[in-house]
Design a protein around this motif. Sequence first.
Motif, short mmCIF file in Angstrom:
data_model
loop_
_atom_site.label_atom_id
_atom_site.label_comp_id
_atom_site.label_asym_id
_atom_site.label_seq_id
_atom_site.Cartn_x
_atom_site.Cartn_y
_atom_site.Cartn_z
N VAL A 145 0.83 -1.21 0.00
CA VAL A 145 0.00 0.00 0.00
C VAL A 145 0.87 1.26 0.00
CG1 VAL A 145 -1.56 1.30 1.51
CG2 VAL A 145 -2.07 -1.09 0.96
N GLU A 199 -7.42 3.57 -2.93
CA GLU A 199 -5.97 3.79 -2.74
C GLU A 199 -5.42 4.79 -3.76
OE1 GLU A 199 -4.53 2.15 -0.23
OE2 GLU A 199 -5.29 0.09 -0.11
N ARG A 202 -7.02 8.50 -2.14
CA ARG A 202 -6.66 9.00 -0.81
C ARG A 202 -5.37 9.83 -0.75
NH1 ARG A 202 -8.55 3.76 2.73
NH2 ARG A 202 -10.56 4.62 3.39
N THR A 223 -6.49 -6.79 0.37
CA THR A 223 -5.14 -6.55 0.88
C THR A 223 -4.86 -7.60 1.95
OG1 THR A 223 -6.04 -5.03 2.54
CG2 THR A 223 -5.15 -4.04 0.54
N GLU A 224 -3.59 -7.81 2.21
CA GLU A 224 -3.27 -8.71 3.32
C GLU A 224 -2.18 -8.08 4.17
OE1 GLU A 224 -1.57 -12.51 2.37
OE2 GLU A 224 0.06 -11.62 1.19
N PHE A 225 -2.28 -8.39 5.47
CA PHE A 225 -1.30 -7.89 6.43
C PHE A 225 -0.31 -9.00 6.73
CE2 PHE A 225 0.18 -7.81 10.82
CZ PHE A 225 0.67 -6.53 10.95
N LEU A 227 3.61 -9.64 8.83
CA LEU A 227 4.71 -9.07 9.60
C LEU A 227 5.99 -9.65 9.03
CD1 LEU A 227 5.10 -7.17 12.04
CD2 LEU A 227 5.35 -9.22 13.45
N GLY A 229 9.54 -9.80 9.59
CA GLY A 229 10.49 -9.50 10.67
C GLY A 229 9.81 -8.55 11.64
N ASP A 230 10.35 -7.36 11.77
CA ASP A 230 9.72 -6.36 12.64
C ASP A 230 8.98 -5.30 11.82
OD1 ASP A 230 10.40 -7.54 14.96
OD2 ASP A 230 12.09 -6.21 15.43
N PRO A 232 5.72 -4.36 9.67
CA PRO A 232 4.39 -4.74 9.21
C PRO A 232 4.19 -4.26 7.78
CG PRO A 232 4.30 -3.16 11.05
CD PRO A 232 5.70 -3.18 10.54
N VAL A 233 3.65 -5.13 6.95
CA VAL A 233 3.47 -4.81 5.54
C VAL A 233 2.01 -5.04 5.15
CG1 VAL A 233 4.12 -5.48 3.19
CG2 VAL A 233 5.85 -5.49 5.00
N MET A 234 1.46 -4.09 4.41
CA MET A 234 0.10 -4.22 3.89
C MET A 234 0.25 -4.35 2.37
SD MET A 234 -3.13 -4.12 4.96
CE MET A 234 -2.89 -3.30 6.54
N GLU A 241 -12.20 -6.57 -4.30
CA GLU A 241 -12.91 -6.75 -3.04
C GLU A 241 -14.28 -6.12 -3.10
OE1 GLU A 241 -11.14 -6.11 1.10
OE2 GLU A 241 -11.79 -4.14 0.43
N PRO B 247 -5.28 -10.42 12.02
CA PRO B 247 -4.71 -9.69 10.87
C PRO B 247 -5.76 -8.89 10.11
CG PRO B 247 -4.48 -12.09 10.61
CD PRO B 247 -5.11 -11.88 11.93
N PRO B 250 -5.63 -4.67 11.06
CA PRO B 250 -4.92 -3.68 10.22
C PRO B 250 -5.52 -3.55 8.82
CG PRO B 250 -3.48 -5.54 10.82
CD PRO B 250 -4.73 -5.67 11.63
N VAL B 251 -6.03 -4.66 8.27
CA VAL B 251 -6.68 -4.58 6.96
C VAL B 251 -7.89 -3.65 7.05
CG1 VAL B 251 -8.05 -5.91 5.28
CG2 VAL B 251 -5.84 -6.80 6.09
N ARG B 260 -2.27 5.13 9.12
CA ARG B 260 -1.84 4.30 10.25
C ARG B 260 -2.04 5.09 11.53
NH1 ARG B 260 3.58 1.13 8.53
NH2 ARG B 260 3.44 0.31 10.66
N TRP B 277 0.72 -3.00 13.71
CA TRP B 277 0.54 -2.05 12.61
C TRP B 277 0.64 -0.61 13.09
CZ3 TRP B 277 1.04 -1.60 7.69
CH2 TRP B 277 0.28 -0.72 6.91
N LEU B 280 4.73 -0.34 15.18
CA LEU B 280 5.99 -0.61 14.45
C LEU B 280 6.07 0.32 13.25
CD1 LEU B 280 6.07 -4.51 14.64
CD2 LEU B 280 7.28 -2.85 16.05
N ARG B 320 7.92 -4.70 22.64
CA ARG B 320 7.37 -3.63 21.80
C ARG B 320 7.11 -2.34 22.57
NH1 ARG B 320 8.71 -6.02 17.16
NH2 ARG B 320 7.40 -7.79 16.59
#
Lengths: 340, 340
Positions: A145, A199, A202, A223-225, A227, A229-230, A232-234, A241, B247, B250-251, B260, B277, B280, B320
């Motif tokens: 995102v 998206e 906005r 979308t999917e969330f 993690l 590592g440390d 967070p990715v969307m 959808e 999850p 956050p979605v 965020r 989300w 981090l 965290r």
Amino acid sequence: MKTGVRPSRRSVLASALLAFAVFSAPAGLVAQTADPLPSWNAGPAKQSIRAFVERVTQQGGADFVPVAERIAVFDNDGTLWSEQPVYFQFMFALDRLKDLVKANPALAGQEPYKSALSGDPKALAALGEKGLLQIVALTHAGLTVSDFRALVLDWIKTARHPRFDRPYTELVFQPMLELLAYLRANGFKTFIVSGGGVEFMRPWAEGVYGIPPEQVVGSSGKTEFVLDGDTPVMRKLPEVEFIDDGPGKPVGINRFIGRRPVFAAGNSDGDQQMLQWTTLNAGPRFGLIVHHTDAVREWAYDRTSHIGKLDKALDEAPARGWLVVDMKTDWNIIYPFEKK
Amino acid sequence: MKTGVRPSRRSVLASALLAFAVFSAPAGLVAQTADPLPSWNAGPAKQSIRAFVERVTQQGGADFVPVAERIAVFDNDGTLWSEQPVYFQFMFALDRLKDLVKANPALAGQEPYKSALSGDPKALAALGEKGLLQIVALTHAGLTVSDFRALVLDWIKTARHPRFDRPYTELVFQPMLELLAYLRANGFKTFIVSGGGVEFMRPWAEGVYGIPPEQVVGSSGKTEFVLDGDTPVMRKLPEVEFIDDGPGKPVGINRFIGRRPVFAAGNSDGDQQMLQWTTLNAGPRFGLIVHHTDAVREWAYDRTSHIGKLDKALDEAPARGWLVVDMKTDWNIIYPFEKK
């Protein structure tokens, strides 16, 4: 001396507070002296908008609407900005497609990419919803995102409209910017409810329209969330959808806003159900259709247009009391850059 | 005489404007003199919340966050109100199931309805997510959104919690109400982000929490829009559309809010990804976990609870920097009715 100083201090304080109070006054408390809709020509369209806003904000009046209920929804393409020769988001997708072809030249020979890249308006038109969606899916998916947001912002800054040779965000309708500001000054919360991708809108809607991300409703991909590592990715997935168009618009309004609006503006049959959901309700309600009638300053199209087709909603307007705005006669300027 | 009158007039004006300015001041401009969190005991929890809010609202400070970015998200069940012996929405569904059984007695012999109606806490617990969803689906679907809203409002007014013999909305956490108000007074926009049903929360969230419908994100079923003659109808369908949990949170935040958050509060592993989300990320961020530790005034549960299980998120909290609020020691009252 003491009593001589005090009034002066108080006067300064009073002025400061007055300035502050005017600045921060809840909407509707400050008398409107200047015309809030200068780009609207005097006439029934402008008059009916002003009369409506005055009625619903008149404390103690029969048609008074509490501030919390003053929800106004606006379609985007063709209502807040232009949408010809094709939805601007598609121009973005096309530019992104060209970049993707550089990395993967084989795409250029495959349909619908081949037609899309031909630059032939007829070929573009022939793609239809399905072809457009396929191109949008290819060019929008697989990104995070935040990467997608960066691409949109870069494009919005650098891309230029083929006819006007200006950034796309200069092709917003000045009279509609004034209407948004006028409604907000009167306690309305303004939302975008668009078939366009949420998206895509906005990143720039707040700067251009004063509408924050949380007030933008649009079509979306899944979308999917995850993690990583440390971090967070969307991530955007290549699955549709929600299509926020036609009967999807009231569904989106119900899902995202959870109240029925009192004011709705659109320009095509894709807005018909949003206008119905808004206006076929108890209490004062306002429906507005932007009719594209100015081939010189903008474009003229309605019933047979492949983009922004306005047919059923135009037929329905008189019976429902929806205001049909004639761009050519009701607006003295269309784009902000026409201002002298 | 003239100069004697003026200061007095000005003084009245200044006072009036001052009162007005205080009333309408943008958050953060009015000095906080009274304790905004009186139900929080003095200690590190309260201190860290206040320190965070002061840092992010300090104009020109290194950690200043512009008002538009001050997004705070709150889980509902177990975070803003209690959730034992089972999510309150399920108590609503159960009451509605009883009404449905009156019309269709055969349901009473079928699972999972039989277990649900038994009143046996163990049988209820054994239903699991799937059984609960099945009951919610049966009892919520087929209605229009407005009929469903009326049912919820009626239930919220009349139903009483089995342990406390009080309306469910009296089982909200006074310290969290204060926290919501404190954040809003400092320019935060507060959102609910809950696994609960959005249509179940919206009817009463504004009155109870001060959170308007458009700031409630939750799980949802599909809906469809139909025009029945001249009456637009929004009907609930028996299909799950979105589960706003784990999850999904956050979605949901990305979909509905599009920014965020800088502040997130939860109480279970279902809030873990929302906390990730939120926190981090670059810049000042705050994560808060309500830990249910008071078996006398509320309930004590965490790692093995069938409702509101708090295990992984509790393990993750120290690394965290999430604040774990100990209800027993950090809150001097839990429910508003405990106030003297």
